[in-house]
Design an enzyme around this catalytic site. Structure first.
Site, PDB file in Angstrom:
ATOM      1  CG  ASP A 148     118.936  95.028  23.995  1.00  0.00           C
ATOM      2  OD1 ASP A 148     117.863  95.296  24.562  1.00  0.00           O
ATOM      3  OD2 ASP A 148     120.027  95.031  24.577  1.00  0.00           O
TER       4      ASP A 148
ATOM      5  CG  ASP B 144     117.497  97.266  31.229  1.00  0.00           C
ATOM      6  OD1 ASP B 144     116.590  96.578  30.729  1.00  0.00           O
ATOM      7  OD2 ASP B 144     118.619  97.403  30.710  1.00  0.00           O
TER       8      ASP B 144
END
Ligand code: GLA
Length: 416
Positions: free
Chosen positions: A218, A163
């Site tokens: 997201d 990430d």
């Protein structure tokens, strides 16, 4: 310096030239040495990930149960392979700097969990972040990349999602390349999933670095509406679909655009779930389920395990589909498939049912990226409806149907 050079017969110019040659040689050598593992993710990865449904609530027992459910539900037989633990598995580093899982959540450690998942014929994925801390505030890999890669390899990890939180001032190419090199040096082939949300256009540089890269922020279990969280936005399925525009040329076997994990079974209607899954298949997207596999409705299962849709996604050519037309809220998409076949998908983005009519003989579908042309005037195709599993005649006749709101008609055209 000058005196020393002249004593050894090396002039400053010669010295400079030798330094440049040394740097070029070293750079070339390290570029040749450092690479990603070959032969991984030749088709888009398929699996499950904990984040979309469970967020920061993961533990060993749940991961074991998910592996069991992947087998008993038929997901494994349908092609799903990876059980991926997302954020919040992380515990602390020891005095030597090695990371350990949160011992309350993973009391038997990652090696035992990987052994269990492997015993089911599945693979285990894990998560970390380029910064010092993950998005959920846990310990991350910055400054410990090679050490963490060694731990992952030692535990038997098969997939790493990496990430991009808490990375102010970091160069993304450098940060992700460092972890790629660390994984390679650790020696275990691990699929490398780059999760930097498309911020630094990873499609331009990540092909040589990872196996898939997130293209957007997201996803959420919403068909049309984004959710604004103030500092970040959770995108709807349709927003993410629109953001894939222009990216198909960057994807292919071993390196995929990743429009984020699936939200099938997480609260949208069955039609919306079907449309979401179909479009991800048309995009040759990684199929990472994000629902609770232990508790799937028959509808959710039927969507996630549909053989025809999965075959479109997993087609060996690995060519992303493209939007052919858009009229009155109905988009028509095509995707070239192996053996001269095509996938075709009518996507109804409105809430009202739409009548569609498609006269193949008056349409010309060509794809400059793959060089494929569906010349319906010269070639006849049989039409198979992927979701109803019915034959719908051939491309000799115009196709007429009604597509319900927020739903699709997904077809496979097979050359006769
Ligand atoms: C980011 C990622 C998500 C998830 C969370 C975990 O938001 O994009 O997919 O991994 O972090 O904290």
């Amino acid at each position: 310096m000058n005196t020393n050079c002249s004593r050894t017969g090396i002039t400053p110019l010669l010295l400079r030239t030798m330094t440049v040659i040394a740097i070029v040689t070293l750079t070339t050598f390290s570029t040749v040495m450092a690479q990603k593992f070959k032969g991984l993710a030749e088709t888009p990865p398929m699996g499950w990930n904990s984040w979309n449904k469970f967020g920061p609530n993961v533990n060993e027992q749940m991961i074991r149960e998910m592996a069991d459910a992947m087998v008993t539900s038929g997901m494994k037989a349908a092609g799903y392979e990876y059980i991926n633990i997302d954020d919040t598995w992380e515990g602390e580093r020891d005095s030597l700097g090695f990371i350990h899982p949160d011992s309350a959540r993973f009391p038997h450690g990652m090696k035992a969990l990987a052994d269990y998942v492997h015993s089911k014929g599945l693979k285990l994925g894990i998560y970390s972040d380029c910064g010092y801390r993950t998005c959920a505030g846990r310990i991350a890999s910055r400054g410990h990349e090679f050490q963490d890669a060694l731990s992952f390899a030692k535990w038997g990890i098969d997939y790493l999602k990496y990430d991009w939180c808490n990375t102010e001032g970091l160069n993304p190419v450098g940060a992700y390349t460092t972890m790629r090199d660390a994984l390679h040096a650790a020696g275990r082939p691990i699929v490398f999933s780059i999760c930097e949300w498309g911020t630094n256009k990873p499609w331009l540089w990540a092909g040589e670095v990872g196996n898939l890269w997130r293209t957007t922020e997201d996803i959420s279990a919403n068909f049309e509406k984004n959710i604004d969280h103030g500092t970040w936005i959770q995108l709807s399925v349709m927003s993410i679909l629109d953001l894939q525009n222009g990216l198909r040329k960057y994807a292919g076997p071993g390196h995929w655009n990743d429009p984020d994990m699936l939200e099938v079974g997480n609260g949208m209607s069955t039609s919306e779930d079907r449309a979401h899954f179909s479009m991800w298949c048309m995009l040759a997207a990684p199929l990472i389920a994000g629902n609770d596999l232990r508790d799937m409705s028959p509808e959710t299962k039927a969507i996630l395990e549909n053989k025809g849709a999965i075959a479109v996604d997993q087609d060996s050519l690995g060519i992303e589909g493209f939007k052919y037309s858009a009229r009155d809220s109905v988009e028509v998409w095509f995707k070239p498939l192996e053996k001269g076949d095509w996938a075709m998908c009518f996507l109804n983005r409105s809430v009202t049912p739409k009548k569609i009519a498609f006269d193949f003989n008056h349409e010309s579908v060509s794809d400059s990226l793959s060089g494929r042309v569906a010349n319906f005037g010269k070639r006849v195709y049989m039409i198979h409806d992927i979701w109803s599993s019915k034959e719908m005649g051939t491309t000799r006749e115009p196709l007429r149907a009604v597509v319900p709101g927020h739903d699709v008609l997904m077809l496979r055209l097979t050359s006769m």
